[in-house]
Design a protein around this motif. Structure first.
Motif, short mmCIF file in Angstrom:
data_model
loop_
_atom_site.label_atom_id
_atom_site.label_comp_id
_atom_site.label_asym_id
_atom_site.label_seq_id
_atom_site.Cartn_x
_atom_site.Cartn_y
_atom_site.Cartn_z
N TYR A 49 -17.20 44.16 -37.27
CA TYR A 49 -15.18 43.74 -37.27
C TYR A 49 -14.79 43.75 -36.52
CZ TYR A 49 -11.21 45.85 -39.91
OH TYR A 49 -10.08 45.76 -40.20
N ARG A 89 -15.98 49.03 -38.46
CA ARG A 89 -15.10 49.22 -38.12
C ARG A 89 -15.08 48.86 -36.48
NH1 ARG A 89 -15.64 54.47 -34.92
NH2 ARG A 89 -18.05 55.35 -36.17
N PHE A 140 -6.73 46.15 -26.73
CA PHE A 140 -6.91 46.00 -27.89
C PHE A 140 -5.35 46.17 -28.39
CE2 PHE A 140 -6.47 48.31 -31.94
CZ PHE A 140 -7.01 47.15 -32.60
N PHE A 149 -2.08 49.57 -39.15
CA PHE A 149 -2.67 49.46 -38.18
C PHE A 149 -4.15 49.61 -36.87
CE2 PHE A 149 -6.29 46.29 -37.54
CZ PHE A 149 -7.15 46.11 -38.62
N ILE A 150 -2.86 49.23 -35.88
CA ILE A 150 -3.02 49.11 -34.98
C ILE A 150 -3.06 50.89 -34.17
CG2 ILE A 150 -1.88 48.61 -32.11
CD1 ILE A 150 -0.83 46.17 -33.59
N ASN A 159 -6.25 52.23 -35.51
CA ASN A 159 -7.20 52.25 -34.93
C ASN A 159 -7.67 52.76 -33.31
OD1 ASN A 159 -9.40 49.82 -35.56
ND2 ASN A 159 -6.84 49.18 -36.76
N THR A 160 -6.78 52.61 -32.78
CA THR A 160 -6.23 53.57 -31.34
C THR A 160 -5.99 55.24 -31.16
OG1 THR A 160 -4.04 53.26 -31.21
CG2 THR A 160 -5.19 51.26 -30.16
N LEU A 161 -5.49 55.52 -32.12
CA LEU A 161 -5.28 57.12 -32.11
C LEU A 161 -6.81 58.16 -33.19
CD1 LEU A 161 -1.87 57.36 -31.85
CD2 LEU A 161 -3.20 57.04 -30.30
N PRO A 190 -9.86 55.91 -34.14
CA PRO A 190 -11.18 54.79 -34.94
C PRO A 190 -11.96 55.13 -35.83
CG PRO A 190 -11.47 55.76 -32.68
CD PRO A 190 -10.40 56.29 -32.83
N LYS A 191 -12.20 56.62 -35.75
CA LYS A 191 -13.18 57.46 -36.83
C LYS A 191 -12.52 57.38 -38.09
CE LYS A 191 -16.69 59.69 -33.96
NZ LYS A 191 -15.80 58.87 -32.98
N MET A 223 -11.12 55.23 -39.93
CA MET A 223 -10.95 53.40 -40.08
C MET A 223 -12.79 53.46 -40.74
SD MET A 223 -8.95 50.93 -40.04
CE MET A 223 -7.25 50.90 -39.05
N GLY A 224 -13.74 54.36 -40.34
CA GLY A 224 -15.09 54.45 -41.29
C GLY A 224 -14.86 55.05 -42.44
N ALA A 249 -11.57 50.38 -42.62
CA ALA A 249 -11.03 49.23 -41.74
C ALA A 249 -10.80 47.81 -42.36
CB ALA A 249 -12.58 49.44 -41.02
#
Lengths: 635, 95
Positions: A75, A365, A384, B36-37, B40-42, B44-45, B47-48, B58
């Protein structure tokens, strides 16, 4: 791996190149003046321009780089697709129409439209040149990567070939031919990528991707207290060397005189050696692929499922998937990726690619490339954010994209062509996730070059599709490079020579100067393309985006939306944005890796956008406030 | 050499309202992109986590950002056409 040319691939390649050259010759006759050479006289229909935008944008980075990155890190590669596409929102909603209204040939015209400032002309011209060259490098790298499997030629031959053809195209016909080449290849790329994705879905998944897929071996081992492998569970292998690299242990075994490297896995107290792929540069100057000369073809294509789970049950294979099934099966399964390590052993320089079984949920992910989850640090998270920022703001600051706004008749056409571009590009980027993941599990990856993943996936479905896809990808590179060189030559002939230096050139003289500049920029791109051979093209494009976003975007946005913007503010902002982005890239960890330096990079991030973009904005605001025109007192 | 447009452009009375509309849509999209950002940064899990049809956040969010750009582009074009029709035709009538 070894690539052999096939007659059908060579035939189609030659056909595409001749078609491109034919278009160039045809339109060369219609290029009579500088307006025609640099902007196609503003005569291109918005629908053609929209697909040509897609052609410009879907460069080697998109087709080769993104698919390749997804094929190796899942991803995280798709983040580039998301960022590249999101950047078009800035182009459509903020930049397209005003820029069309203000400019003539280049984006420097738009910046300079209200000031007529030498500083802006110089800085904008240099920035266009620099960004174009930064963007040209990955295209050239991609060209070399394509030619190797297609024609069986070395990488550098591909780079020289593309450079030469493009220089010829640009030096003959300019923006009209570039537009139609882009239109043709943009359309073909999207159509054939769709065909490839349909084939991937119909083919489904299998634990054994193909009949001739290499079966990686394992050997049980005995390990003593300090981690040294002392014995093997069975012959015919003999231990001849061992190396510890960080937390990993690699063991060299010999069988029938062939030395191979294996990775030790302690496996919960039941140690096992797993076969790796290796390239060894021996002290006496030989290069061995899995212990043998390259010609013996022992360096395999890889990528497979270690567990294939459908509806909670482990299966051998599954066919005819719909898009949702494609992702949900990957999510529930486990895929073997190949991680890499370099080390030196007894004077030999060894590179190994070892198996790394990765749960599908981690592949789908972020986290495998950009450390935002396990093992994340503040700087890895900032890296990132910095990339996503640069991709978002970079698109609308790319010179070869900006000049395309001057090839249509009016603002409305600029807007409509941008929407066509967004639709075409967005659709293509959705396909990249299918292509990349398809390459990851179908045993087609060349671990030496992730850039070849999509064409090699096409080869999995037959030489004809491989030939078509590769030829179209080659045309992709040709088209994008043409657009970039037109932009760069415009910067030299129009921004620097005509505007900044005030050299009075006739209309023909301006076209001639542009063509000479095209040859020079093309030659420089060839040299850099050879130097950056092994770097992922999408990563390189990410850097070009960062330079464009830092140097150009603050100037464009503030000119359009802040009335206190001054010419000195714009010139200073472009200079600081460009120099800071380039400097931070040169000091980044990835570049230190390229220098083969063991020192720690002074700048911890690979992408400079998070520092250089705000810095460029800040400089513009501060310098503009300091250089406000004096108001004439009124009585 | 002057810096005017490459072709002769007709005057556009709708330029300002279109620019404002563009800015509004730009900020709306930016908010979704920033979201989205941030996730992903704070977190991330997150997203799964599976959202719909076995697809995780994600994939859904990523495809959603791409499709949203296309849909907002089409809406922007329709609204710009209406604004142009209203203001530019009104101006022609006055002329």
């Amino acid at each position: 791996m070894i690539y052999e040319a096939s007659p059908i691939a060579v035939g189609l390649f030659v056909f595409i190149v001749l078609l491109v050259l034919g278009i160039s010759f045809y339109f060369a006759k219609r290029t009579r003046d500088s307006k025609s050479y640099f902007t196609a006289s503003g005569s291109i229909h918005w629908s053609v321009n929209g697909i040509a935008f897609a052609g410009d944008y879907l460069s080697a980075a998109s087709f080769l780089g993104i698919a390749g990155m997804i094929a190796t890190v899942g991803y995280d590669g798709f983040l580039y697709s998301i960022g590249y596409l999101a950047g078009w929102v800035v182009a459509l909603f903020v930049v397209a129409e005003p820029l069309k209204r203000l400019g003539k040939y280049t984006f420097s015209d738009a910046l300079d439209s209200t000031f007529n400032s030498k500083g802006i002309q110089l800085m904008a011209g240099i920035s266009t040149l620099v960004v174009s060259v930064c963007y040209l490098i990955p295209q050239m790298v991609g060209a070399g990567a394509l030619v190797t499997p297609l024609l069986g030629l070395p990488h550098y031959v591909g780079v020289i070939m593309v450079g030469s053809i493009v220089i010829f195209i640009v030096a003959t016909a300019g923006m009209v031919s570039t537009t139609y080449v882009q239109f043709l290849k943009g359309g073909l790329l999207i159509v054939f990528s769709m065909v490839l994705v349909v084939l991937v879905l119909r083919n489904g998944f299998s634990l054994s991707p193909s009949d001739d897929y290499h079966e990686f071996k394992s050997v049980g081992a005995t390990v003593d207290d300090d981690g040294t492998v002392t014995a093997l569970a069975h012959n015919p292998y003999v231990i001849v060397g061992q190396e510890t690299v960080g937390s990993l242990r690699f063991v060299k075994l010999i069988e029938n005189g062939v030395e191979t490297w294996w990775k030790l896995d302690l496996n919960g107290g039941d140690p096992v050696l797993h076969e790796t792929l290796s390239i060894v540069k021996t002290a006496n100057g030989k290069t061995l692929y899995n212990g043998e000369p390259k010609a013996n073809e022992k360096f395999y294509q890889v990528g497979h499922f270690s567990k294939l789970v459908v509806d909670g049950v482990e299966v051998e294979s599954v066919k005819n998937l719909n898009p949702a099934e494609f992702f949900s099966i990957i999510e529930d399964s486990e895929i073997v990726r190949f991680a890499t390590k370099d080390f030196t052993a007894a004077g030999d320089k060894v590179t190994v690619w070892y198996q790394s079984a990765t749960p599908g949920e981690k592949i789908l992910r972020p986290g495998l490339k950009f450390k935002v989850d396990e093992g994340a640090t503040t700087s890895s998270k900032l890296n990132f954010v910095s990339l996503m920022l640069a991709l978002f703001f970079g698109t609308s600051a790319l010179p070869h994209i900006l000049i395309r706004y001057y090839t249509v008749p009016d603002q409305k056409s600029a807007r409509k062509s941008t929407i066509v571009a967004i639709s075409a590009i967005g659709f293509f980027y959705i396909l990249t996730l299918f292509m990349g993941l398809g390459a990851m599990v179908n045993g087609v990856l060349d671990v030496e070059s992730s850039n070849m993943s999509a064409p090699l996936l096409a080869k999995y479905f037959g030489t004809a599709l491989f030939a078509i896809i590769s030829a179209v990808a080659f045309a992709t590179v040709l088209g994008t490079v043409s657009g970039l060189i037109v932009a760069a030559s415009g910067a030299v002939a129009h921004d620097l020579m005509d505007q900044f230096m005030g050299i009075q050139l006739t209309d023909k003289g301006k076209v001639k100067a542009g063509k000479i500049a095209a040859v020079a920029v093309g030659a420089l791109a060839i040299v850099l393309g050879i130097y950056f051979k092994t770097t992922n093209v999408s990563f390189l494009v990410g850097l070009a985006f960062a330079v464009a976003a830092s140097a150009n975007l603050p100037a464009i946005l503030m000119l359009l939306f802040w009335k206190k913007t001054t010419s000195k503010g714009i010139a200073a902002s472009i200079f600081v944005g460009m120099v800071s982005a380039l400097t931070l890239i040169a000091l980044s960890p990835s570049m230190y890796e390229l220098y083969e330096s063991t020192a720690t990079a002074p700048f911890p991030l690979d992408n400079p956008g998070i520092v250089s973009i705000p810095l460029s904005f800040a400089v513009l605001i501060i310098v503009s406030l300091l250089t406000q025109p004096k108001r004439t007192p009124t009585v | 050499m002057h810096h005017g447009p490459a072709v002769k452009l007709e005057s556009d009375n709708a330029a300002d309202p279109k620019a404002k509309l563009g800015l509004v849509l730009f900020f709306v999209y930016s908010l979704v992109y920033v979201g989205f950002i941030i996730i992903n940064t704070l977190s991330p899990k997150t997203m799964g986590e599976s959202i719909v049809l076995g697809l995780n956040l994600a994939v859904v969010y990523g495809f959603g950002l791409i499709l949203l750009a296309i849909v907002m582009g089409l809406i922007y074009n329709i609204m710009c056409n209406r604004i142009e029709k209203k203001l530019n035709i009104a101006q022609e009538t006055v002329d």
